[in-house]
Design a protein around this motif. Structure first.
Motif, short mmCIF file in Angstrom:
data_model
loop_
_atom_site.label_atom_id
_atom_site.label_comp_id
_atom_site.label_asym_id
_atom_site.label_seq_id
_atom_site.Cartn_x
_atom_site.Cartn_y
_atom_site.Cartn_z
N GLU A 153 -18.89 1.84 -36.27
CA GLU A 153 -17.65 2.10 -36.36
C GLU A 153 -16.96 1.50 -37.57
O GLU A 153 -16.21 2.19 -38.42
CB GLU A 153 -16.89 2.12 -35.20
N LEU A 154 -17.33 0.40 -38.13
CA LEU A 154 -16.99 -0.35 -39.30
C LEU A 154 -17.64 0.45 -40.44
O LEU A 154 -16.67 0.68 -41.49
CB LEU A 154 -17.49 -1.84 -39.29
N VAL B 17 -12.92 -0.23 -31.44
CA VAL B 17 -13.42 -0.62 -32.65
C VAL B 17 -13.02 0.33 -33.68
O VAL B 17 -12.35 0.13 -34.82
CB VAL B 17 -15.10 -0.94 -32.78
N ALA C 218 -10.75 -0.36 -36.61
CA ALA C 218 -11.33 -0.22 -37.92
C ALA C 218 -10.43 0.55 -38.79
O ALA C 218 -10.42 0.39 -40.06
CB ALA C 218 -12.59 0.16 -37.93
N MET D 48 -11.07 -8.96 -36.18
CA MET D 48 -12.36 -8.68 -35.40
C MET D 48 -12.56 -9.61 -34.67
O MET D 48 -13.27 -9.48 -33.52
CB MET D 48 -13.28 -8.77 -36.44
N ALA E 106 -20.85 -2.02 -35.38
CA ALA E 106 -20.90 -2.01 -36.89
C ALA E 106 -21.04 -0.51 -37.42
O ALA E 106 -20.46 -0.20 -38.46
CB ALA E 106 -22.30 -2.68 -37.21
N VAL F 203 -15.04 -0.42 -43.60
CA VAL F 203 -14.29 -1.82 -43.73
C VAL F 203 -15.18 -2.54 -44.46
O VAL F 203 -16.14 -2.87 -44.55
CB VAL F 203 -14.46 -2.41 -42.01
N THR G 298 -9.28 0.38 -43.31
CA THR G 298 -10.16 1.12 -44.20
C THR G 298 -9.50 0.87 -45.73
O THR G 298 -8.12 1.05 -45.65
CB THR G 298 -9.89 2.68 -44.09
N TYR H 6 -19.54 -8.28 -41.92
CA TYR H 6 -19.81 -8.52 -40.63
C TYR H 6 -21.41 -8.64 -40.34
O TYR H 6 -21.45 -9.66 -39.64
CB TYR H 6 -19.37 -7.28 -39.63
N GLU I 152 -24.19 -0.48 -39.48
CA GLU I 152 -23.01 0.09 -40.45
C GLU I 152 -23.38 1.19 -41.36
O GLU I 152 -22.62 2.26 -41.45
CB GLU I 152 -22.73 -1.01 -41.29
#
Length: 351
Positions: free
Chosen positions: A77-78, A16, A20, A47, A75, A83, A24, A87, A215
């Motif tokens: 990593e997002l 991920v 991701a 995704m 999440a 990102v 960015t 999500y 996140e």
């Protein structure tokens, strides 16, 4: 309880992270964009191809048979990569579809359909279980009236999940092809399908909060890392800022906040993997709001003037953390929820 990810979870996080990084928001000359962004269908497809939209759902339902723990890790990593895709909101809607056994879930997992939530009230407080929206009819003849507010632009949504009262009874409903204006969905006799009652709402909000809390952890980690690196390299009076004890103590407070919040979020994810535990989710969300604000504000202040510029990511992370704190119930809402249940716990005698 072991909070360390296993080998498969580490591999997921690494995959991920690689994906991701390409999503960015890019600096086009005036600073990297922040705040709400247009829906990126290409990013959404990527995704879906990676399986992020179906992580916690069974293979029979079109998912990948993982759990809410993997959702939180992905999440995170997002969040680190900033990102700008909904999500967590999509996970909340998908959880409602899964709890109801809806056939639409397979299309959501595959990325063919985008389903988001509209639990909020226009100009009102967060109270998804006390909606002003109403439902009439039964079976295939259910219609909804009223207005629902989402957490993001609903223009690209093929359907929305919302709540409404039918003769005073709470229900969760799916409305396909809704009439929307940005984040506001208007239901003027819109056809709807009842997904369930309070149990479906709890399942949806629990997974949505775990995803967005994950996140937040990613954003907090990134802000902390940038701050520590800045203190190591930026010099004042000929010496690095890290040599000033007051500044390192503030960075240490940030670290404590990140780790405490991480533990609460992972505990909530582990609890949700077994059953819906709204108290664990509220505890995690309370810490996300409390320490997310601390980490964001301290990151900006310890960076000085550069922390306020559009070109620098610290301010972007802080903005996102502020948005997460107000999504699916803010800090005060979840604290009030926990306070209402204090009487349900046994008293402990401290000797």
């Amino acid at each position: 309880m072991d909070f360390k990810p296993n080998e498969e979870q580490r591999a997921l996080a690494s995959a991920v992270r690689d994906m991701a990084s390409s999503l960015t928001p890019k600096d086009e000359g005036n600073g990297a964009p922040t705040g709400p962004q247009p829906f990126d269908p290409t990013g959404w497809s990527r995704m879906a191809e990676m399986g992020l939209l179906g992580l916690p759902f069974s293979e029979d339902a079109g998912g990948f048979g993982a759990s809410s723990i993997e959702v939180a890790l992905a999440a995170s990593e997002l969040g680190k990569a900033r990102v700008a895709l909904p999500y967590a909101d999509a996970m909340a809607a998908a959880a409602a579809l899964d709890a109801a056994g809806s056939d639409l879930l397979a299309d959501v997992v595959g990325g063919e359909k985008v389903v988001l939530t509209a639990f909020g009230e226009k100009g009102g407080v967060w109270a998804p279980d006390q909606p002003t929206r109403t439902a009439t009819g039964s079976g295939d003849g259910v219609t909804l009236s009223g207005v629902g507010v989402g957490n993001t632009d609903l223009s690209e949504a093929h359907a929305v999940v919302t709540t409404a009262l039918a003769d005073g009874e709470l229900g969760v409903y799916l409305v396909e092809a809704p009439s929307v204006d940005r984040a506001v969905a208007t239901f003027d006799g819109a056809s709807a399908v009842r997904l369930g009652g309070r149990e479906v709402l709890d399942a949806a909000l629990a997974l949505g909060n775990v995803a967005q809390s994950g996140e937040a952890i990613g954003a907090m980690e990134a802000a902390l890392g940038m701050t520590v690196e800045y203190l190591k390299t930026r010099k004042q009076f000929g010496v690095p800022l890290m040599t000033f004890q007051a500044l390192t103590q503030r960075a240490a407070d940030m670290y404590v906040g990140v780790e405490l919040t991480r533990s609460a979020v992972l505990f909530a994810a582990m609890a949700l993997a077994e059953e819906v535990d709204v108290d664990a989710v509220s505890r995690a969300k309370y810490l996300v709001g409390t320490y997310g604000r601390l980490v964001g504000q301290e990151a900006i202040q310890l960076h000085g003037g550069i922390g306020m510029t559009a070109e620098y990511a610290v301010g972007h992370y802080t903005s996102r953390l502020a948005s997460i704190e107000r999504t699916f119930g803010d800090t005060r809402y979840h604290l009030a929820r926990l306070a209402q249940g204090v009487g349900n716990h046994e008293s402990v005698d401290v000797i």
